[in-house]
Design a protein around this motif. Sequence first.
Motif, PDB file in Angstrom:
ATOM      1  N   ALA A  70     -32.223  40.308   4.146  1.00 59.57           N
ATOM      2  CA  ALA A  70     -32.893  39.849   5.361  1.00 59.57           C
ATOM      3  C   ALA A  70     -34.374  39.588   5.095  1.00 59.57           C
ATOM      4  N   CYS A 115     -34.942  36.643   7.742  1.00 61.23           N
ATOM      5  CA  CYS A 115     -34.166  36.758   8.976  1.00 61.23           C
ATOM      6  C   CYS A 115     -33.968  38.236   9.277  1.00 61.23           C
ATOM      7  N   SER A 116     -33.371  38.510  10.423  1.00 63.58           N
ATOM      8  CA  SER A 116     -33.125  39.907  10.745  1.00 63.58           C
ATOM      9  C   SER A 116     -31.917  40.412   9.957  1.00 63.58           C
ATOM     10  N   VAL A 154     -28.735  39.160  11.451  1.00 60.01           N
ATOM     11  CA  VAL A 154     -28.392  37.786  11.086  1.00 60.01           C
ATOM     12  C   VAL A 154     -27.825  37.737   9.677  1.00 60.01           C
ATOM     13  N   ARG A 200     -24.215  36.330   8.660  1.00 57.11           N
ATOM     14  CA  ARG A 200     -24.030  35.268   7.664  1.00 57.11           C
ATOM     15  C   ARG A 200     -23.018  35.679   6.608  1.00 57.11           C
TER      16      ARG A 200
END
Lengths: 187, 357
Positions: A158, A163-164, A167, A171
């Motif tokens: 991340a 991104c977090s 997320v 993904r």
Amino acid sequence: VERLHRASPTAQKTDAELLASGERKDFEAFYQRHVQALTAYVGSRVSTPDLTFDLVAETFARALENRTRYDGERGPGIAWLLGIARHLIADAARRGVVDTESRRRLGMARIEIDDEGLARVEEWRTQDLRIALLSLPVAEREAVTRHVMAEEPYPLIAASIGCSEEVARKRVSRGLARLRAFLQDQR
Amino acid sequence: MSDPFKNLQRELGRAVDRQAAHAESPRRWRRWRRLRRPSRPLAVVLAICVVSGSAAAAAVVLTGQPSAPLSGTIPEGAWAANALASLAGKRYDLQLYPDLNAGDIGWVVSVRFHGTRQLSDTSGGGFPAKGTPLVGETVIDQGEFVYVLTAPDVAAVRVAHGPTILTTTAARLPFGIRAAIWRSESEITGPAPKLTALNASGHVIPTVLASDQPKEAGAGWQRPRSPANGSCSLIAAPVSGLNSQWGRVMTAIHPDPSVIGRAFLSCINTEYSFQGSALAAAVLLDAAHPGAPPAMLPDMAPVPGRPGIFNREDVAGGGLTARRIGNAWLVVEGTNGLRQRVTAILALSIGPIKLVP
């Protein structure tokens, strides 16, 4: 796949940059980037690990000979390599012998493979994951590769791709689901 | 444990270093080793070719060594006798087939060497064009086999520091293309030696030096992206099982007025997975006059019971199957046999072709 290795400047280069430079470390980076996927591709089409390795070696030798002809606009480096390999496989299938012409022209020594080496080739050649990864969107491909193949933890992924953690998890999850579907589709 | 992949990386790295060393020392590119005794090139007899000129011109005598044929046997030779694995005594066979890569015009050349140690060499050869009378010159095995394709008006090829080779023709060379094939008198360890095209009068045919061919506009794509939009398209029947993997399409199709004779321009190529194997498809147009009926593809034979479908089995990718659709050729290349290619070619169609007005 090119974006997976951010640690070094070489790893950030595109396939076209790696092939164009003419520097040893760049071609080795190109090799490292694609050898596993190429081995899996070739291994799925021929029957033995020694034949697989022979074809992989000649494919990279031919790529080295023709590196200045590679056009990044015509597709990713892996597609170019698979195209070379496809021709060599067809050629070998017809004649029963793998072409060695490029390796001979380049003066490359024959590489002997012992039983352990064959086992290593067998391990890579039966691995469909890398090929399947090519079917994923880039973001998912990166997340899956980092988590599954490089065993990086979610927080690191991340932070690295901006991104977090949630997320990143999504993904990976979505990517793995796509992979399963892709592999089923290929069978 | 000896890791074969690491060993391969090391060998490739060394090869890169050697390439770099050659690049830094141009005089080492061509290492000519004189023979202890005269070699026996592919053609051993110095021939005299009498070429008739026009009605107004007198007959001109052009001397040189005749090209070897497109199929033959490589004779024994002095310098190659010490090679690790010489091609001497091997039968060879040179073939041409169209280049399927979108944006490319011309021919792929395949040379097969039959025998106990079978080899092949495949390379993109381009096409003879105005200002480019020689194309595809290739040195195989340090000069045991050297070839070049030529424009129809090239009667001979002069090799720098070497012989003059009289060109040959053959039924399998389409559209007047000629070839010069020979065996170097000495080992070549770098690029092909400089070649000069001569016409029937022995005069030099000028070559326009262009470091970079202008790139045709095109777009590539790869699954999972959708195929790129361009001037051509390939359409697979929905239930055909043809799954497109990647490809390239031209975004503007321009006629190439430099083409000598006839040539084909690929405006799209797509790689499919089909019935468990890879299969390539392309659309070929007349390169000089896109939209006009393209010439017959060379060396193709009608497929019995399949009107309008043609085939050849000897290309490097396996086999090549084609059918004419409008003023284009739909071509499929694959390794899994004629039946698969026919199935695929009947499941594919060509979308509208957008020509530049």
